[in-house]
Design an enzyme around this catalytic site. Structure first.
Site, PDB file in Angstrom:
ATOM      1  N   HIS A  24     -10.940 -42.919 -12.618  1.00 23.01           N
ATOM      2  CA  HIS A  24      -9.658 -42.384 -13.100  1.00 23.01           C
ATOM      3  C   HIS A  24      -8.725 -42.084 -11.929  1.00 23.01           C
ATOM      4  O   HIS A  24      -7.569 -42.536 -11.894  1.00 23.01           O
ATOM      5  CB  HIS A  24      -9.929 -41.117 -13.914  1.00 23.01           C
ATOM      6  CG  HIS A  24      -8.716 -40.463 -14.474  1.00 23.01           C
ATOM      7  ND1 HIS A  24      -8.417 -40.453 -15.820  1.00 23.01           N
ATOM      8  CD2 HIS A  24      -7.696 -39.770 -13.879  1.00 23.01           C
ATOM      9  CE1 HIS A  24      -7.280 -39.802 -16.022  1.00 23.01           C
ATOM     10  NE2 HIS A  24      -6.827 -39.369 -14.847  1.00 23.01           N
ATOM     11  N   GLU A  25      -9.225 -41.327 -10.952  1.00 20.26           N
ATOM     12  CA  GLU A  25      -8.376 -40.945  -9.822  1.00 20.26           C
ATOM     13  C   GLU A  25      -8.083 -42.134  -8.908  1.00 20.26           C
ATOM     14  O   GLU A  25      -6.976 -42.244  -8.366  1.00 20.26           O
ATOM     15  CB  GLU A  25      -9.026 -39.810  -9.027  1.00 20.26           C
ATOM     16  CG  GLU A  25      -9.231 -38.519  -9.821  1.00 20.26           C
ATOM     17  CD  GLU A  25      -7.936 -37.994 -10.427  1.00 20.26           C
ATOM     18  OE1 GLU A  25      -6.866 -38.180  -9.830  1.00 20.26           O
ATOM     19  OE2 GLU A  25      -7.994 -37.376 -11.514  1.00 20.26           O
ATOM     20  N   HIS A  28      -5.150 -44.016 -10.362  1.00 22.01           N
ATOM     21  CA  HIS A  28      -3.875 -43.409  -9.967  1.00 22.01           C
ATOM     22  C   HIS A  28      -3.497 -43.839  -8.550  1.00 22.01           C
ATOM     23  O   HIS A  28      -2.366 -44.267  -8.285  1.00 22.01           O
ATOM     24  CB  HIS A  28      -3.977 -41.881  -9.991  1.00 22.01           C
ATOM     25  CG  HIS A  28      -3.985 -41.269 -11.344  1.00 22.01           C
ATOM     26  ND1 HIS A  28      -3.093 -41.604 -12.343  1.00 22.01           N
ATOM     27  CD2 HIS A  28      -4.776 -40.283 -11.862  1.00 22.01           C
ATOM     28  CE1 HIS A  28      -3.343 -40.872 -13.416  1.00 22.01           C
ATOM     29  NE2 HIS A  28      -4.361 -40.067 -13.154  1.00 22.01           N
TER      30      HIS A  28
END
Length: 223
Positions: A24-25, A28
């Site tokens: 997820h990170e 980003h």
């Protein structure tokens, strides 16, 4: 829950910490990097190393909440400088959406072996129930993270997506207010059972939106 019921939830939560949160990170960070912002890379966040992204409070909340049905937690926020992004105001929304989108992809990937094993199990194969429950919980938590992060309340990703879709004037008017009171609004949405049946707002969203998504991915009604 007894120990045999708790274990699949804890293992799935561990997979979220080791796989879903880092992906997820990283998503980003990668989206921001591709759009011209190297801030996350400079801070060493353009990586899948789970230790770099781990947030103690968010990890503990994930473990606890996963025991009651669906997991809500967070990793260390990825640093992004919107002024460095190419592509105008939509770029911040794209970077924000990349994280929750990765949870949908991971849920779909987890649902593939779950589908195969469920079919084998129903065909009489000796498939450990522990494996089925762990995979299902992994899919459920990823969908919960997808929906939770898309709630349009700061500091969640959904707020940045919403602001990128607003006109500059609307964003200028609403952003300071929502950022000031977002934490309190988030508590109401996620934790206060204010709907009929002692449901939270997010719980209702999860059942009405997340349930059908999970059933579609798994190929049968599991929620």
């Amino acid at each position: 829950m007894n120990v045999s019921q708790l274990l699949p939830h804890l293992v799935a939560a561990g997979l979220i910490l080791l796989i879903s949160f880092p992906v997820h990170e990283f998503s980003h960070a990668f989206a921001a990097y591709r759009l011209g912002d190297s801030t996350a890379k400079l801070f060493g966040r353009l990586t899948l190393n789970p230790l770099v992204h781990f947030d103690p409070a968010g990890g503990i909340l994930l473990l606890l909440s996963s025991l009651v049905g669906f997991g809500i937690g967070w990793a260390k926020p990825t640093p992004v400088n919107p002024s460095n992004l190419r592509g105008g105001r939509m770029s911040e929304g794209i970077v924000a959406a990349a994280g929750p989108a990765s949870n949908l992809v991971l849920a779909a990937l987890g649902a593939i072996p779950l589908r195969l094993l469920l079919n084998a199990y129903r065909g009489g194969a000796d498939v450990p129930v522990f494996v089925l429950e762990t995979l299902l919980t992994f899919v459920v938590i990823n969908i919960a993270l997808l929906l939770f992060n898309f709630v349009p309340i700061p500091p969640l990703d959904g707020s940045k997506v919403m602001f990128s879709l607003m006109s500059p004037r609307q964003s200028w008017q609403w952003r300071p207010v929502l950022e000031q009171y977002g934490f309190f609004a988030l508590i109401v949405v996620a934790f206060l059972p204010i709907l009929p049946g002692n449901q939270t707002i997010f719980g209702a969203i999860f059942l009405r939106v997340g349930g059908p998504i999970i059933n579609l991915l798994v190929g049968q009604e599991v929620l």
